[in-house]
Scaffold this motif. Structure first.
Motif, PDB file in Angstrom:
ATOM      1  N   LEU A  13      21.033  36.830  69.104  1.00 33.98           N
ATOM      2  CA  LEU A  13      20.179  36.499  70.329  1.00 33.98           C
ATOM      3  C   LEU A  13      19.719  37.710  70.627  1.00 33.98           C
ATOM      4  CD1 LEU A  13      22.620  33.856  72.161  1.00 33.98           C
ATOM      5  CD2 LEU A  13      20.863  33.647  70.336  1.00 33.98           C
ATOM      6  N   TYR A  18      16.473  30.988  78.868  1.00 30.71           N
ATOM      7  CA  TYR A  18      16.743  31.503  77.344  1.00 30.71           C
ATOM      8  C   TYR A  18      15.539  30.800  76.624  1.00 30.71           C
ATOM      9  CZ  TYR A  18      21.595  31.955  79.094  1.00 30.71           C
ATOM     10  OH  TYR A  18      22.700  32.353  79.955  1.00 30.71           O
ATOM     11  N   LEU A  40      14.554  31.551  72.394  1.00 33.98           N
ATOM     12  CA  LEU A  40      15.528  30.456  71.897  1.00 33.98           C
ATOM     13  C   LEU A  40      14.963  29.028  71.802  1.00 33.98           C
ATOM     14  CD1 LEU A  40      17.414  32.760  72.693  1.00 33.98           C
ATOM     15  CD2 LEU A  40      19.132  31.131  73.024  1.00 33.98           C
ATOM     16  N   ALA A  60      19.339  27.030  73.436  1.00 37.88           N
ATOM     17  CA  ALA A  60      19.282  27.219  74.777  1.00 37.88           C
ATOM     18  C   ALA A  60      19.933  26.595  75.790  1.00 37.88           C
ATOM     19  CB  ALA A  60      17.719  27.249  75.373  1.00 37.88           C
ATOM     20  N   ALA A 105      18.920  38.077  76.775  1.00 36.27           N
ATOM     21  CA  ALA A 105      19.649  36.862  76.299  1.00 36.27           C
ATOM     22  C   ALA A 105      21.216  36.902  76.677  1.00 36.27           C
ATOM     23  CB  ALA A 105      19.267  35.929  75.303  1.00 36.27           C
ATOM     24  N   LYS A 106      21.664  37.899  76.112  1.00 39.98           N
ATOM     25  CA  LYS A 106      23.174  38.258  75.907  1.00 39.98           C
ATOM     26  C   LYS A 106      23.403  38.711  77.495  1.00 39.98           C
ATOM     27  CE  LYS A 106      23.356  39.430  71.396  1.00 39.98           C
ATOM     28  NZ  LYS A 106      23.064  40.821  70.471  1.00 39.98           N
ATOM     29  N   ALA A 153      23.671  27.181  74.749  1.00 39.98           N
ATOM     30  CA  ALA A 153      24.162  28.341  75.230  1.00 39.98           C
ATOM     31  C   ALA A 153      24.548  28.308  76.661  1.00 39.98           C
ATOM     32  CB  ALA A 153      23.115  29.525  74.837  1.00 39.98           C
ATOM     33  N   SER A 154      23.578  27.817  77.512  1.00 42.23           N
ATOM     34  CA  SER A 154      23.623  27.832  78.728  1.00 42.23           C
ATOM     35  C   SER A 154      25.004  27.076  79.343  1.00 42.23           C
ATOM     36  CB  SER A 154      22.521  26.937  79.531  1.00 42.23           C
ATOM     37  OG  SER A 154      22.580  27.275  80.934  1.00 42.23           O
ATOM     38  N   LEU A 171      23.621  35.773  79.528  1.00 46.49           N
ATOM     39  CA  LEU A 171      24.702  34.908  79.243  1.00 46.49           C
ATOM     40  C   LEU A 171      26.233  35.429  79.973  1.00 46.49           C
ATOM     41  CD1 LEU A 171      23.942  34.223  75.650  1.00 46.49           C
ATOM     42  CD2 LEU A 171      24.369  32.302  77.297  1.00 46.49           C
TER      43      LEU A 171
END
Length: 479
Positions: free
Chosen positions: A446, A408, A413, A418, A450-451, A421-422, A454
């Motif tokens: 984002l 990320y 990010l 990052a 990245a989405k 989000a992780s 995720l």
């Protein structure tokens, strides 16, 4: 490897999805929203695909060995996520397929992260579909698959243990009686939560949506303010009780109701201790910043703590505004999760308890090398194989968290976003920390790549990493 045995239950899952889509279609018909056509056409297409797959592979034995069960677990989550994305993509939301898949994966894994804004003005069909995804995800697509496959025996217990982390693979001798009790309990909790929400002043639609997303520890709401849209304290305590209840082991709840449970559960006790300490800590820290009545402040503090640790993801207010100490507490809580065999995600309390016991035994042996001390859980010695599995899981969990966070950051990010989000994706929590993805933000801004990462991380976390990583190893595919 017989992939035909995996295709049959996938077809039946597509039939299940198509039937579920009828519910939001009916809601949109009554609301005179044109999205009912999207849900209806999606249901017809997926239902047709499900019927054709079921007919084509009729008579095949369901997956009975470990490898086939493992493939089915992964295929079920991704198939359901892709299929569930279709109404979002073709609806009036105007989002791309990346956002549609992200929202669906977030719902099914009961993560609760969202790319949508303006929830207060969205049609009821979309809001109901989000809640249904979380409700089904809470009980587990794999558990539903077992229920739909009465011929599944050894494979069934493997599938359910993979999904729920339940060490007792056949608590009632066969999978069927346990799944039946599980569904009855899940429905009972949902209806009870719905009734109490209405008594607290919610209208029927809000009560239905929030009952499903509370019991599933999912966290999708009908407003951008999440639970901040509701006044009074009673609704927060109802939500807190049901979030906690749903984070307890369902086998423990079933046996308690049947009066077959003797004594307490160590992971429940540990969860309640952490919740108590964290709630009072947040409450005391907020008292220096917020001017409010002590009881209301303690209610919100407890609600937010329980919401994060049970990986539900509701927010009563933007608790990140109360200083770095409060932010640190909520960031740490993100790692814990609820109990094994519940709808909660996260690292799970039984692993925390066993690792704590293991560290204690190591420290005591350093002081007195000749003492024989072994890690224990609920007074019983933890076998080396169980301990080895937990240690491997802990290493993989930390590695996945760090690895995805690095990805990320490489995608642009900032480090805080990052890292947050992780862990929020891996633990299936929902909101992170920071201005972008915090309780008052969304994941909309984002990058698309990245989405996708995720969404994959959410599914990996829901499958507790090992089920997803094993199929990537060369040895798995060798006969």
């Amino acid at each position: 490897m017989n992939f035909r045995t995996i295709a049959l239950p996938i077809g039946r899952l597509l039939l299940l999805i198509s039937l579920l889509m009828i519910i939001p279609a009916i809601a949109d018909v009554f609301a005179e929203n044109p999205d009912w056509q999207v849900f209806l056409v999606s249901a017809l297409v997926l239902g047709t695909a499900g019927v054709l797959m079921t007919m084509a592979f009729h008579g095949e034995n369901p997956p009975e060995n470990f490898r086939e069960a493992l493939i089915f677990v992964n295929a079920a989550w991704f198939a359901f996520s892709f299929a569930g994305s279709i109404p979002f993509f073709f609806s009036g939301l105007g989002i791309n397929f990346t956002d549609a898949f992200f929202e669906t994966a977030s719902g099914l894994t009961t993560t609760g992260s969202t790319i949508l804004t303006g929830l207060d003005h969205l049609p009821p069909g979309i809001l109901l579909w989000r809640a249904l995804l979380q409700w089904i995800g809470g009980i587990g697509v794999v558990a539903i698959g077992i229920w739909l496959l009465p011929g599944l025996r050894v494979g069934g217990s493997q599938l359910f243990s993979l999904e729920s982390s339940e060490s007792t693979t056949k608590p009632y001798g066969h999978v069927g009686p346990f799944v039946y009790r599980l569904l009855v309990l899940y429905a009972g909790l949902t209806l009870s939560c719905l009734a109490l929400y209405q008594l607290c002043g919610m209208d029927f639609f809000d009560a239905v949506v929030h009952a499903m997303t509370t019991v599933s520890t999912g966290g999708f709401s009908t407003s951008d303010q999440s639970f901040g849209q509701f006044s009074g304290t009673s609704v927060y305590w109802v939500a807190t009780v049901f979030m906690l209840s749903s984070s307890f082991p369902f086998l423990f709840l079933i046996r308690s109701i049947e009066r077959r449970q003797a004594g307490s559960d160590a992971q429940i006790l540990l969860l309640l201790i952490i919740v108590t300490i964290a709630s009072f800590s947040v409450f005391l820290l907020e008292r220096f910043i917020v001017l409010d009545t002590p009881f209301h402040m303690f209610t919100l503090a407890t609600f937010n703590v329980v919401s994060v640790i049970t990986t539900t993801g509701y927010a009563a207010n933007d608790y990140l505004q109360f200083g770095p100490a409060v932010v640190a507490i909520f960031f740490v809580l993100t790692f814990f999760g609820g109990c094994s065999g519940s709808t909660s995600g996260g690292f799970k309390m039984f692993r925390v308890a066993i690792l704590t016991s293991y560290v204690q035994s190591l420290l005591r042996r350093l002081i007195r090398p000749h003492r024989v001390l072994e890690p224990k859980f609920q007074g019983r010695r933890v076998s080396n194989s169980v301990l080895e599995g937990i240690l491997v899981f802990a290493v993989l969990y930390a590695g996945a968290f760090a690895g995805f966070a690095i990805v990320y950051m490489m995608l642009g990010l900032d480090p805080i976003t990052a890292l947050s989000a992780s862990i929020t994706a891996l633990a299936n929590v929902g909101p992170g920390v920071g201005d972008t993805i915090g309780p008052s933000g969304t994941f909309q801004s984002l990058p698309d790549l990245a989405k996708w990462f995720l969404a994959i991380e959410m599914i990996l976390g829901r499958l507790e990493i090992l089920a997803g990583i094993l199929i990537l190893t060369p040895d798995f595919w060798l006969e």
